[in-house]
Design an enzyme around this catalytic site. Sequence first.
Site, PDB file in Angstrom:
ATOM      1  N   GLU A 274     -22.149  28.759  17.328  1.00  8.50           N
ATOM      2  CA  GLU A 274     -21.948  28.901  15.878  1.00  8.50           C
ATOM      3  C   GLU A 274     -23.016  29.782  15.238  1.00  8.50           C
ATOM      4  O   GLU A 274     -23.744  29.342  14.352  1.00  8.50           O
ATOM      5  CB  GLU A 274     -21.993  27.513  15.218  1.00  8.50           C
ATOM      6  CG  GLU A 274     -20.978  26.529  15.747  1.00  8.50           C
ATOM      7  CD  GLU A 274     -21.213  25.109  15.219  1.00  8.50           C
ATOM      8  OE1 GLU A 274     -22.316  24.812  14.708  1.00  8.50           O
ATOM      9  OE2 GLU A 274     -20.294  24.298  15.333  1.00  8.50           O
ATOM     10  N   GLY A 276     -24.717  32.199  12.708  1.00 13.23           N
ATOM     11  CA  GLY A 276     -24.502  32.642  11.332  1.00 13.23           C
ATOM     12  C   GLY A 276     -25.410  33.826  11.079  1.00 13.23           C
ATOM     13  O   GLY A 276     -25.007  34.989  11.164  1.00 13.23           O
ATOM     14  N   ARG A 277     -26.671  33.519  10.844  1.00 15.26           N
ATOM     15  CA  ARG A 277     -27.671  34.540  10.547  1.00 15.26           C
ATOM     16  C   ARG A 277     -27.677  35.688  11.570  1.00 15.26           C
ATOM     17  O   ARG A 277     -27.802  36.853  11.193  1.00 15.26           O
ATOM     18  CB  ARG A 277     -29.054  33.874  10.551  1.00 15.26           C
ATOM     19  CG  ARG A 277     -30.162  34.719   9.997  1.00 15.26           C
ATOM     20  CD  ARG A 277     -31.513  34.045  10.266  1.00 15.26           C
ATOM     21  NE  ARG A 277     -31.575  32.680   9.813  1.00 15.26           N
ATOM     22  CZ  ARG A 277     -31.959  32.289   8.604  1.00 15.26           C
ATOM     23  NH1 ARG A 277     -32.333  33.187   7.721  1.00 15.26           N
ATOM     24  NH2 ARG A 277     -31.982  31.017   8.279  1.00 15.26           N
ATOM     25  N   ARG A 313     -34.153  33.168  -0.970  1.00 10.87           N
ATOM     26  CA  ARG A 313     -34.929  32.880   0.244  1.00 10.87           C
ATOM     27  C   ARG A 313     -36.440  32.958   0.055  1.00 10.87           C
ATOM     28  O   ARG A 313     -37.157  32.075   0.539  1.00 10.87           O
ATOM     29  CB  ARG A 313     -34.470  33.757   1.412  1.00 10.87           C
ATOM     30  CG  ARG A 313     -32.992  33.544   1.775  1.00 10.87           C
ATOM     31  CD  ARG A 313     -32.592  34.240   3.073  1.00 10.87           C
ATOM     32  NE  ARG A 313     -33.316  33.682   4.194  1.00 10.87           N
ATOM     33  CZ  ARG A 313     -34.368  34.238   4.761  1.00 10.87           C
ATOM     34  NH1 ARG A 313     -34.825  35.400   4.333  1.00 10.87           N
ATOM     35  NH2 ARG A 313     -34.978  33.642   5.756  1.00 10.87           N
ATOM     36  N   TYR A 317     -37.813  29.397   0.888  1.00  9.35           N
ATOM     37  CA  TYR A 317     -38.335  29.294   2.256  1.00  9.35           C
ATOM     38  C   TYR A 317     -39.586  30.130   2.478  1.00  9.35           C
ATOM     39  O   TYR A 317     -39.954  30.385   3.635  1.00  9.35           O
ATOM     40  CB  TYR A 317     -37.290  29.794   3.267  1.00  9.35           C
ATOM     41  CG  TYR A 317     -35.905  29.228   3.146  1.00  9.35           C
ATOM     42  CD1 TYR A 317     -35.682  27.847   3.095  1.00  9.35           C
ATOM     43  CD2 TYR A 317     -34.802  30.056   3.121  1.00  9.35           C
ATOM     44  CE1 TYR A 317     -34.394  27.344   3.016  1.00  9.35           C
ATOM     45  CE2 TYR A 317     -33.507  29.566   3.048  1.00  9.35           C
ATOM     46  CZ  TYR A 317     -33.319  28.206   2.993  1.00  9.35           C
ATOM     47  OH  TYR A 317     -32.040  27.720   2.925  1.00  9.35           O
ATOM     48  N   CYS A 345     -37.108  32.917 -15.651  1.00  9.84           N
ATOM     49  CA  CYS A 345     -38.218  32.158 -16.236  1.00  9.84           C
ATOM     50  C   CYS A 345     -38.714  31.059 -15.302  1.00  9.84           C
ATOM     51  O   CYS A 345     -38.572  29.864 -15.589  1.00  9.84           O
ATOM     52  CB  CYS A 345     -37.769  31.551 -17.556  1.00  9.84           C
ATOM     53  SG  CYS A 345     -37.061  32.786 -18.626  1.00  9.84           S
TER      54      CYS A 345
HETATM   55  C1  LIG Z   1     -26.126  26.481   9.420  1.00  6.54           C
HETATM   56  C2  LIG Z   1     -25.411  26.098  10.650  1.00  6.54           C
HETATM   57  C3  LIG Z   1     -25.136  27.043  11.635  1.00  6.54           C
HETATM   58  C4  LIG Z   1     -25.601  28.476  11.541  1.00  6.54           C
HETATM   59  O1  LIG Z   1     -26.975  28.595  11.570  1.00  6.54           O
HETATM   60  P1  LIG Z   1     -27.655  30.037  11.716  1.00  6.54           P
HETATM   61  O2  LIG Z   1     -29.086  29.759  11.736  1.00  6.54           O
HETATM   62  O3  LIG Z   1     -27.244  30.831  10.538  1.00  6.54           O
HETATM   63  O4  LIG Z   1     -27.153  30.628  12.989  1.00  6.54           O
HETATM   64  C5  LIG Z   1     -24.424  26.649  12.744  1.00  6.54           C
HETATM   65  N1  LIG Z   1     -23.994  25.371  12.883  1.00  6.54           N
HETATM   66  C6  LIG Z   1     -24.249  24.427  11.963  1.00  6.54           C
HETATM   67  C7  LIG Z   1     -23.754  23.053  12.177  1.00  6.54           C
HETATM   68  C8  LIG Z   1     -24.961  24.750  10.812  1.00  6.54           C
HETATM   69  O5  LIG Z   1     -25.228  23.812   9.909  1.00  6.54           O
END
Ligand SMILES: *Cc1c(COP(=O)(O)O)cnc(C)c1O
Length: 422
Positions: A274, A276-277, A313, A317, A345
């Site tokens: 999975e 994302g980033r 971000r 973070y 602000c």
């Molecule tokens: C946020 C998330 C991801 C993706 O995380 P990345 O750091 O963006 O790769 C994958 N699986 C689950 C369950 C998440 O909560």
Amino acid sequence: MNPHFTYRDGVLHADDVSLMDLAAEVGTPFYCYSSAALEANYRAFADAFEGSDTGICYALKANSNLAVIRTLARLGAGADVVSEGEMRRALAGGVPADRIVFSGVGKTRGEMRSALEAGIFQLNVESIPELEALSEVATSIGRTAAIAIRVNPDVDAKTHAKIATGKKENKFGIDIDHARATYARAAELPGIEAVAVAVHIGSQLTSLEPFRDAFERVVELVHALRADGHDIQRLDLGGGLGILYRDEEVSALASYAGMVRSITGNLGCHVTLEPGRALVGNAGVLVSKVIFRKTGVHREFLIVDAAMNDLIRPSLYDAWHTILPVVEPNPDAPRSPIDVVGPVCESGDTFAVQRDLPHLDQEDLVAFLSAGAYGAVMASTYNTRPLVPEVLVSGAKHAVVRRRPTIEEMLAAERVPEWLDP
Ligand SMILES: *Cc1c(COP(=O)(O)O)cnc(C)c1O
């Protein structure tokens, strides 16, 4: 330098499109994504896992613009979603239902029902109450839910505390020591078929060690579960692979893939990943214009028209985003430290502290790099600032894939009750 965002004839481009021209057309601030970068990132992931039984379910929460989803879906990506809204986006973006995984610690019954009705691949369950609710929902509509139980392996992801999810004190998953009991409970419940084990320990991990520790614990668990009589056919290893923002030593995709194969290869399981980033982070920039340069008592400030509501971000973070002037500075131009801040602000509305930049002043354009993940999706309208547009570039073509709403549109959903009439 990121090959998709480079200077050409002295102007920063996204692939073949000038960010200066885009700024003139759509106004600032705006996000700009490179199709070529998205495609290259996806292909690199897919190639690294070529030949193993793997599904890549893009974690939509990193960037859920429909055009981004569609770009990845056309290459074969599935989706990892965490809300009904994201599930509907994935479907609308062309991801087949049977490639969608539904994650998240707090799915509502309504969301469970929609997911089951859509016929998605898998729901990842994170608690016993959720398991029981899902069983009720599934039986009430005559469906069986294929599930993974997300375990919390108690591993330190060695990332920012706000994006670590795999320690005992985090709200995510079921403690790995309670996993067998949870699978036993799942086996008793009607409408539930526990076919998988899921884990996701955090985001922006730059070292492989935490992944390895977590995956080894998961493999051990799979053996125990099979011995208990559960038919575990799949693993879901989550996302979390980090990208380069500044000078991190990010592990190579090939090493990650090799590690996954060597740890899980003998189980005969289908593996869901999975990311994302890792797919979208370096594929986007946020372009902003300098409103003022201001000299304070102790420091210089560059006040830009983007703010924490557009890209949170750095505030949330302490994240670093490289800032490049859109007009290429002379390599010999003197640089001096300056704080880059937005107009909101809040003192937290700061993009960079004492950053060494060449001289910039009113009307100059800057780009915040690596803003493709957790950028536009985390934006808010704080200070009644309209959500910024998103532009997708493909070669020399570009399209506004989300336009800037008007202030009238922002006000349209609100009502003043009649007792306040003048
Ligand atoms: C946020 C998330 C991801 C993706 O995380 P990345 O750091 O963006 O790769 C994958 N699986 C689950 C369950 C998440 O909560």
